[in-house]
Design a protein around this motif. Sequence first.
Motif, PDB file in Angstrom:
ATOM      1  N   ALA A  82      -2.440   2.249  -5.858  1.00  0.00           N
ATOM      2  CA  ALA A  82      -1.872   2.512  -4.461  1.00  0.00           C
ATOM      3  C   ALA A  82      -1.990   1.142  -3.815  1.00  0.00           C
ATOM      4  CB  ALA A  82      -2.974   3.367  -3.987  1.00  0.00           C
ATOM      5  N   LEU A  83      -2.925   0.278  -3.883  1.00  0.00           N
ATOM      6  CA  LEU A  83      -3.139  -1.105  -3.369  1.00  0.00           C
ATOM      7  C   LEU A  83      -2.545  -2.257  -4.479  1.00  0.00           C
ATOM      8  CD1 LEU A  83      -3.821  -2.592  -0.789  1.00  0.00           C
ATOM      9  CD2 LEU A  83      -6.156  -2.829  -2.135  1.00  0.00           C
ATOM     10  N   SER A 101      -5.950   1.956   3.028  1.00  0.00           N
ATOM     11  CA  SER A 101      -7.047   0.834   2.782  1.00  0.00           C
ATOM     12  C   SER A 101      -6.352  -0.371   3.425  1.00  0.00           C
ATOM     13  CB  SER A 101      -6.917   0.678   1.336  1.00  0.00           C
ATOM     14  OG  SER A 101      -7.708  -0.350   0.980  1.00  0.00           O
ATOM     15  N   CYS A 115      -7.719  -1.364  -8.197  1.00  0.00           N
ATOM     16  CA  CYS A 115      -7.354   0.174  -7.610  1.00  0.00           C
ATOM     17  C   CYS A 115      -6.983   1.112  -8.748  1.00  0.00           C
ATOM     18  CB  CYS A 115      -6.122  -0.157  -6.504  1.00  0.00           C
ATOM     19  SG  CYS A 115      -5.626   1.511  -6.076  1.00  0.00           S
ATOM     20  N   CYS A 153     -11.517  -0.070  -3.917  1.00  0.00           N
ATOM     21  CA  CYS A 153     -11.091  -1.399  -3.439  1.00  0.00           C
ATOM     22  C   CYS A 153     -12.183  -1.952  -2.423  1.00  0.00           C
ATOM     23  CB  CYS A 153      -9.978  -1.327  -2.577  1.00  0.00           C
ATOM     24  SG  CYS A 153      -9.950   0.092  -1.355  1.00  0.00           S
ATOM     25  N   VAL A 204     -11.254   1.314   3.911  1.00  0.00           N
ATOM     26  CA  VAL A 204     -10.500   2.677   3.753  1.00  0.00           C
ATOM     27  C   VAL A 204     -10.899   3.702   4.843  1.00  0.00           C
ATOM     28  CG1 VAL A 204     -10.174   4.612   2.263  1.00  0.00           C
ATOM     29  CG2 VAL A 204     -10.637   2.276   1.325  1.00  0.00           C
ATOM     30  N   HIS A 260      -5.144   8.597   3.223  1.00  0.00           N
ATOM     31  CA  HIS A 260      -6.102   7.417   3.431  1.00  0.00           C
ATOM     32  C   HIS A 260      -5.500   6.058   3.512  1.00  0.00           C
ATOM     33  CE1 HIS A 260      -9.264  10.273   2.098  1.00  0.00           C
ATOM     34  NE2 HIS A 260      -8.423  10.582   1.020  1.00  0.00           N
ATOM     35  N   PHE A 269       0.899  -1.261  -0.159  1.00  0.00           N
ATOM     36  CA  PHE A 269      -0.019  -0.077   0.099  1.00  0.00           C
ATOM     37  C   PHE A 269       0.885   1.213  -0.072  1.00  0.00           C
ATOM     38  CE2 PHE A 269      -2.595   3.524   2.201  1.00  0.00           C
ATOM     39  CZ  PHE A 269      -3.376   3.630   1.447  1.00  0.00           C
ATOM     40  N   CYS A 324      -3.131   6.793  -2.818  1.00  0.00           N
ATOM     41  CA  CYS A 324      -4.567   6.509  -2.475  1.00  0.00           C
ATOM     42  C   CYS A 324      -5.489   7.967  -2.374  1.00  0.00           C
ATOM     43  CB  CYS A 324      -4.573   5.871  -1.290  1.00  0.00           C
ATOM     44  SG  CYS A 324      -6.349   5.470  -0.677  1.00  0.00           S
TER      45      CYS A 324
END
Lengths: 187, 391
Positions: free
Chosen positions: A145-146, A59, A141, A23, A42, A57, A12, A17
């Motif tokens: 970001a993920l 997740s 995503c 997600c 999130v 943020h 992550f 994000c």
Amino acid sequence: MSDTKQQVAFFFDANRCTGCRTCEVACKVENGVELGPRWRKVRTVEGDQDGGPYMYHVSMSCNHCEVPVCAEACPSGAITKRSDGIVIVDQSKCIGARLCAWACPYDAPQFSAETGKMEKCNFCSHRIDAGTGGPACAEACPTKALQWGTLDEVAAKQGATAEFGPLPDADITQPAIRFIPLKLVRS
Amino acid sequence: METRDWSLVVFTVLTQAAVGAFLTLQVLEYLAARRGPGESGRATDNPRDSSPASAGAQGGEPEAGNARESGRAMASAAPAGRRTPAPLLVVLAVLSAGLFAALFHLSTPLQAARAVVNFSSSWLSREIVFGSLFAALLGALVAQEWRAASSEAVGSVQGRRAPTPGTASPPEGRRRIGPEPANPTSQAPATWLHRLTAAAGLAFLGCQTAIYLLPAQPAWNSFATPAGFGGTALRLGILGVAAGLVVRSLTAGVDEPAQADPIGGGGTSAAPLRGLALAGIAALALEFVVVPLHLASLAANPLPAAAASVERLTGDYGGVLVLRLGLLGAAAAALGGVLAISRRPFAPARPTGSSAQRLAFPLTCGAFALTAASEVCGRFLFYAMQVRVGI
């Protein structure tokens, strides 16, 4: 991911994000998660550093820890760790004691009022076992970001760390996730 | 705190009370046995009783003999030596009620048997195994006491039918207050079964405590959890036994006036009740040390979850915390009253009990009720202050 015997892991990047929750939605849709339980969440972190406010943020879902305290705490043996590191709940064995929810520092095990059982992220193991892809959340995503991979792969990414500001000490459960913390830019 | 966690409040308080009461009975039994039959000296007016115990009694040491007799009376639940399974039966009932309450915490109680599957790593599995073992062993002890009481009753009837030659009958209106003639089987102070049961009870309490020592829960992962659970067992165990003793003294007083005062064993001493009151005050005082230390350690903890727990304890639930400590203080005051009235030997019991004996009832039972209410408040706070680490 070629070797499924290696511990799988999430990655992550807090700088990427946007908090769009795609997600979360992808997880709900892929796994048919009913209203109430949230296998992935999130959250928004706000703070103030050196006189300037910041916000980002995070997740999070089950981190399929190398030391799964949920499985250790579960009295009925409903939670097990697969050879590829995925921690799964066998709902036919769950008695709803909810001890896993107390033990997990990440709030991953979720209680389903509908079934009276615990449930949580299974890393979309059905997709991995079928060879049709990885976790739906990571694949959906839009900003990357993920992401996901083996623990070795995600740990090798530049700037990846196991410890992440707002999260519990990684030594507690050794979570299979690596982070790129927020880089604060002063104007 | 979730509604279903109330079942855990009931479960933990009742089972800890059961463990504490059983251990208290065993300690009393041990103390009684240590004094030995030779020191059994409570005055007896039963000339039939030619046992070594009563022989020693004639020679003096009424206090020691009285303590021995009262100790055995409590441990075996019999005023003045007669064995009965009643106290162990009460402990078993309390334990069973607690174990039953735990079922309501499960979403699928019908699958409760699965709770023992993960014995190798889950403290909850171990708790259930040792809790069940404790209950089973307690049941065996109750059965053993029952058999012993039955055989004593038969022996007593036969003894009355055929008095020993050369002895006289007790005076009219007075019954024997000395111990029954020795029965090696029934009077064994601590058999392997007693020790095994005590060990199972302690293991049960230990496992119950270990469940909550979770790094994810700073408010629980503290010295305060073992101190709190052990304290509950001590407080309710000691005061439960004391209350049972006083209740029994009154209920036994109507048809057996001479046996009506097991506190003092026929009106010679209040030492056992005094000892229990002192131990009870010490156990109550323990909480006044644990609570401030726990709050201080949480306040010093850098984790936000620890600070949130302190906020809950002193903010949202501050009133409950004050109520808990207030109830404990009131219980301690009542026990202080018990100490005051038991400073000197109780007067010989009358059919309705001596004045001190009558006062001992509301004070001791009141202290127990106040403490029980306080423990419920405390356990509510225990579950309500839970805040997980992280976001």
